[in-house]
Scaffold this motif. Structure first.
Motif, mmCIF file in Angstrom:
data_model
loop_
_atom_site.group_PDB
_atom_site.id
_atom_site.type_symbol
_atom_site.label_atom_id
_atom_site.label_comp_id
_atom_site.label_asym_id
_atom_site.label_seq_id
_atom_site.Cartn_x
_atom_site.Cartn_y
_atom_site.Cartn_z
ATOM 1 N N ILE A 1 0.920 -1.468 0.045
ATOM 2 C CA ILE A 1 0.670 0.144 -0.314
ATOM 3 C C ILE A 1 0.913 1.374 -0.721
ATOM 4 C CG2 ILE A 1 -1.692 1.433 0.766
ATOM 5 C CD1 ILE A 1 -2.532 -1.574 2.453
ATOM 6 N N ALA A 2 2.496 1.424 0.352
ATOM 7 C CA ALA A 2 2.863 1.941 0.790
ATOM 8 C C ALA A 2 3.110 2.645 -0.199
ATOM 9 C CB ALA A 2 4.198 1.758 1.761
ATOM 10 N N GLU A 3 3.826 1.481 -1.073
ATOM 11 C CA GLU A 3 4.643 1.790 -2.554
ATOM 12 C C GLU A 3 3.487 2.526 -3.295
ATOM 13 O OE1 GLU A 3 6.098 -2.049 -4.387
ATOM 14 O OE2 GLU A 3 7.358 -2.032 -2.190
ATOM 15 N N PHE A 4 2.229 1.420 -3.517
ATOM 16 C CA PHE A 4 0.962 2.548 -4.498
ATOM 17 C C PHE A 4 1.189 3.759 -4.154
ATOM 18 C CE2 PHE A 4 -3.505 4.117 -4.446
ATOM 19 C CZ PHE A 4 -3.034 3.172 -6.202
ATOM 20 N N VAL A 5 0.589 4.306 -2.083
ATOM 21 C CA VAL A 5 1.232 5.391 -2.036
ATOM 22 C C VAL A 5 1.856 6.135 -3.279
ATOM 23 C CG1 VAL A 5 1.241 7.290 0.014
ATOM 24 C CG2 VAL A 5 -0.612 5.435 -0.675
ATOM 25 N N ALA A 6 2.667 5.983 -2.510
ATOM 26 C CA ALA A 6 4.543 6.782 -3.422
ATOM 27 C C ALA A 6 4.648 6.589 -4.871
ATOM 28 C CB ALA A 6 5.757 6.230 -2.517
ATOM 29 N N LYS A 7 3.846 5.705 -5.564
ATOM 30 C CA LYS A 7 4.488 6.024 -6.456
ATOM 31 C C LYS A 7 3.267 6.429 -7.358
ATOM 32 C CE LYS A 7 7.871 2.148 -6.908
ATOM 33 N NZ LYS A 7 8.368 0.763 -7.258
ATOM 34 N N ASN A 8 2.006 5.965 -7.349
ATOM 35 C CA ASN A 8 0.518 5.527 -8.063
ATOM 36 C C ASN A 8 -0.134 7.405 -7.361
ATOM 37 O OD1 ASN A 8 1.032 2.938 -7.519
ATOM 38 N ND2 ASN A 8 0.796 3.080 -9.935
ATOM 39 N N LEU A 9 0.175 7.763 -6.225
ATOM 40 C CA LEU A 9 -0.344 8.654 -6.025
ATOM 41 C C LEU A 9 0.358 9.879 -5.492
ATOM 42 C CD1 LEU A 9 -3.120 7.155 -3.755
ATOM 43 C CD2 LEU A 9 -3.563 7.727 -6.096
ATOM 44 N N CYS A 10 1.780 9.616 -5.533
ATOM 45 C CA CYS A 10 2.987 10.631 -5.897
ATOM 46 C C CYS A 10 3.097 11.287 -4.706
ATOM 47 C CB CYS A 10 2.848 11.868 -6.843
ATOM 48 S SG CYS A 10 2.382 10.431 -8.640
ATOM 49 N N THR A 11 2.520 10.935 -3.628
ATOM 50 C CA THR A 11 3.012 11.601 -2.003
ATOM 51 C C THR A 11 3.642 10.806 -1.084
ATOM 52 O OG1 THR A 11 0.097 12.347 -2.221
ATOM 53 C CG2 THR A 11 1.281 11.618 -0.087
ATOM 54 N N ASP A 12 5.046 11.163 -0.672
ATOM 55 C CA ASP A 12 6.207 10.622 -0.967
ATOM 56 C C ASP A 12 6.468 11.360 0.916
ATOM 57 O OD1 ASP A 12 8.536 9.003 -0.604
ATOM 58 O OD2 ASP A 12 10.282 10.477 -1.164
ATOM 59 N N ALA A 13 6.119 9.980 1.174
ATOM 60 C CA ALA A 13 7.026 10.435 3.258
ATOM 61 C C ALA A 13 8.314 10.283 3.118
ATOM 62 C CB ALA A 13 6.446 9.243 3.714
ATOM 63 N N LYS A 14 9.211 11.472 3.557
ATOM 64 C CA LYS A 14 9.673 10.824 3.483
ATOM 65 C C LYS A 14 11.170 10.221 4.605
ATOM 66 C CE LYS A 14 10.930 13.568 0.132
ATOM 67 N NZ LYS A 14 11.918 12.736 -1.337
ATOM 68 N N ASN A 15 10.221 9.684 5.450
ATOM 69 C CA ASN A 15 10.743 8.708 6.390
ATOM 70 C C ASN A 15 10.363 7.686 6.256
ATOM 71 O OD1 ASN A 15 7.869 9.807 7.362
ATOM 72 N ND2 ASN A 15 8.453 10.004 9.347
ATOM 73 N N ASN A 16 9.420 7.647 5.232
ATOM 74 C CA ASN A 16 9.644 5.867 4.679
ATOM 75 C C ASN A 16 8.093 5.469 5.207
ATOM 76 O OD1 ASN A 16 10.479 6.169 1.891
ATOM 77 N ND2 ASN A 16 12.553 5.461 3.682
ATOM 78 N N LYS A 17 7.371 6.011 6.023
ATOM 79 C CA LYS A 17 6.094 5.803 6.760
ATOM 80 C C LYS A 17 5.206 4.702 6.644
ATOM 81 C CE LYS A 17 4.517 9.311 10.243
ATOM 82 N NZ LYS A 17 3.691 10.781 9.973
ATOM 83 N N VAL A 18 4.683 3.839 6.951
ATOM 84 C CA VAL A 18 3.992 2.679 6.515
ATOM 85 C C VAL A 18 3.816 1.962 7.566
ATOM 86 C CG1 VAL A 18 5.765 1.710 4.796
ATOM 87 C CG2 VAL A 18 6.050 0.734 7.515
ATOM 88 N N ASP A 19 3.070 2.917 8.355
ATOM 89 C CA ASP A 19 2.157 2.950 8.939
ATOM 90 C C ASP A 19 0.767 2.860 8.766
ATOM 91 O OD1 ASP A 19 0.813 5.439 10.312
ATOM 92 O OD2 ASP A 19 2.959 5.844 9.802
ATOM 93 N N ALA A 20 -0.390 2.314 9.379
ATOM 94 C CA ALA A 20 -1.611 2.236 8.869
ATOM 95 C C ALA A 20 -2.473 3.559 8.864
ATOM 96 C CB ALA A 20 -2.918 1.057 9.429
ATOM 97 N N GLU A 21 -2.191 4.085 10.308
ATOM 98 C CA GLU A 21 -2.814 5.675 9.837
ATOM 99 C C GLU A 21 -2.434 6.126 9.026
ATOM 100 O OE1 GLU A 21 -6.300 7.113 11.035
ATOM 101 O OE2 GLU A 21 -5.567 4.958 11.914
ATOM 102 N N TYR A 22 -0.929 6.531 8.890
ATOM 103 C CA TYR A 22 -0.560 7.291 8.195
ATOM 104 C C TYR A 22 -1.070 7.214 6.292
ATOM 105 C CZ TYR A 22 2.589 9.069 4.508
ATOM 106 O OH TYR A 22 3.158 9.850 3.211
ATOM 107 N N LEU A 23 -0.903 5.693 5.998
ATOM 108 C CA LEU A 23 -1.414 5.214 4.953
ATOM 109 C C LEU A 23 -3.172 5.438 4.693
ATOM 110 C CD1 LEU A 23 0.320 2.104 4.750
ATOM 111 C CD2 LEU A 23 0.760 4.176 3.068
ATOM 112 N N ARG A 24 -3.624 5.445 5.819
ATOM 113 C CA ARG A 24 -5.874 5.161 5.623
ATOM 114 C C ARG A 24 -5.726 7.215 5.130
ATOM 115 N NH1 ARG A 24 -9.714 3.408 7.475
ATOM 116 N NH2 ARG A 24 -8.654 1.554 8.340
#
Length: 499
Positions: A333-356
């Protein structure tokens, strides 16, 4: 600073005292410039689908519409056309009588090519006793221009752009409003119905309604659909107070506060009231005749296909998060948010709440065209309030002109957005988002204006496709320059694309 009379005036507009105090404070503090990562480009925030991908995306859009979804075409149409005729107003007031500038010469040399020629000829006959050609032969060029601009003629100097005659057809000339009705039928109709919404100014509402009453049935029969055509006005509660150069409230001669429209960012309130699954947004003057519409229609379906494909995936992932996603799924899901939705968390967050928070929000796909020097917002990768980087459409006023690196990004940007958006405004459970919650209020701007010869400061709300959509998921798609044909001056109507 605010007395009882002021508070009554404010309350009548539906504005609170606190809002006014905040606005006056913003005049003092100004707005922060945005922090930029890079100008977006192909492969870096902008996707350019090939022919096969485009075909699949059009199919995805048509499948989505077949599910009975409600699609609305939203057209900001409140702008008056006066700026279109700046050169012709100058000619009427000039101390010479014959066309002198290149602009004036072109206008009169090609006057028969304007879609409004016959209508103008008719009012000239009525008011001057002679047609356009006879008046020009006698050197009465100003009479022709005045009959186009003034109230006793066509009144084009005061009408909204949406009601001017733009294009010629065998069955008679069309206004931009009519061209948008046609577009609505061609790519935004679902369940045999095209929903088209125009935002108009109060003084032009009845004129728009009269034009719809006159023309809608013709297009409904032509395209075999029903129309649902609605209108709204910019809300008085979105007006902003004006200030003196010393940041105190600017007052009219009668002592009342001067309010000004808050700019197109105010329309987020109108957009929020539209009942729809998907909303297309496009400016009133960006239309072409039928012979050029196929390209526009194809690309509107392409960007809509991108939207619904991404939304479907985002909804799947939100349901996985509801069910308790595994570590591997969170990574996916984190990869989808970063690559497909072009939203990058600079600290590579992958926790569920951030992704939601990054998945469960409105989504927009914006068509961008190659930069050819036309004015328009630029697509950038920009830092958000929460430290993430995402795609934004920025105006030059939002960029620190003293920052050399940022100015280089802005001037060397390869693309710009011509207001070509398609938006998904419901969440994965089918409830509409409350769009004002996703506005970045720090992205307004202050401009210098005047009234009755006195200088004043005006406050513009975060622009509709700029800060008002700042906290949306945003994707950019390169679309052809042929889909962008704005009319900024009357002579633009002489371009080949409008003939």
């Amino acid at each position: 600073m605010l007395d009882e009379k002021d508070l009554k005036q404010i309350a009548l507009k539906g504005i609170t005292k606190e809002q006014i105090e905040n606005q006056l404070n913003e005049f003092k503090t100004g707005f922060p410039f945005l922090k930029l990562e890079a100008a977006a480009g192909i492969g870096n925030g902008i996707v350019a689908p090939d022919a096969d991908e485009r075909k699949q995306l059009v199919e995805a859009w048509n499948e989505y519409k077949a599910e009975g979804k409600r699609v609305v075409k939203f057209v900001p149409a409140s702008g008056a056309a006066s700026r279109m005729f700046k050169n012709m107003f100058a000619f009427v007031d000039a101390d010479y009588d014959v066309p002198t500038t290149d602009f004036e010469k072109k206008y009169f040399d090609q006057i028969e090519n304007f879609a409004f020629f016959d209508a103008l000829d008719e009012v000239c006959q009525k008011n001057e006793g002679k047609g356009i050609k006879a008046l020009m032969a006698e050197g009465k060029y100003k009479a022709v221009a005045a009959n186009m601009l003034k109230a006793e003629g066509l009144n084009y100097g005061q009408l909204p752009k949406g009601l001017l005659l733009f294009h010629k057809y065998a069955e008679g000339p069309r206004t931009p409003m009519e061209e948008h009705l046609v577009e609505g039928a061609l790519y935004a109709a679902s369940n045999g119905e095209a929903h088209v919404h125009f935002t108009v100014s109060h003084e032009h509402m009845e004129l728009f309604k009269a034009k719809v009453a006159e023309k809608a049935d013709f297009f409904a029969k032509k395209y075999g659909i029903k129309y649902d055509i609605t209108f709204s006005e910019q809300k008085p509660s979105t007006d902003t107070v004006a200030a003196n150069p010393d940041n105190t409230p600017f007052r009219n001669d009668d002592g009342s506060l001067l309010f000004r429209p808050g700019g197109h960012g105010a329309l987020i309130e109108n957009l929020n009231e539209i009942e729809a699954d998907v909303i297309f947004i496009k400016n009133i003057d960006n239309v072409v005749p039928d012979r050029l519409k196929p390209e526009t229609v194809e690309w509107k379906q392409v960007i809509a296909g991108v939207l619904v494909t991404l939304q479907k995936k985002a909804f799947e992932y939100l349901r996985k998060l509801d069910a308790g996603a595994s570590e591997a799924e969170l990574q996916e899901i984190a990869e989808f948010v970063a690559k497909n939705l072009c939203t990058d968390a600079k600290n590579n967050k992958v926790d569920a709440e951030y992704l939601r928070t990054k998945l469960n929000r409105p989504m927009r796909v914006c068509g961008v065209v190659k930069n050819v020097g036309e004015p328009g917002g630029g697509p950038f990768l920009t830092y958000n309030q929460d430290g993430t980087v995402s795609l934004q459409i920025l105006e030059s006023s939002q960029i620190d002109t003293n920052n050399e690196a940022y100015m280089k990004m802005f001037t060397q940007g390869t693309h710009f957005n011509p207001v070509d958006l398609v938006c998904a405004v419901k969440d994965y459970q089918g409830s509409p988002f409350n769009l004002p919650e996703f506005v970045d209020k720090t992205t307004g701007f202050i401009s210098s204006k005047s009234k009755a010869g006195k200088e004043l400061k005006a406050l513009e709300l975060p622009g509709l496709w700029n800060g008002a959509m700042s906290n949306w998921s945003t994707v950019f798609v390169e679309v052809p320059l042929g889909t962008f044909n704005p009319v900024k001056t009357v002579n633009d109507l002489l371009r080949e694309q409008h003939q």
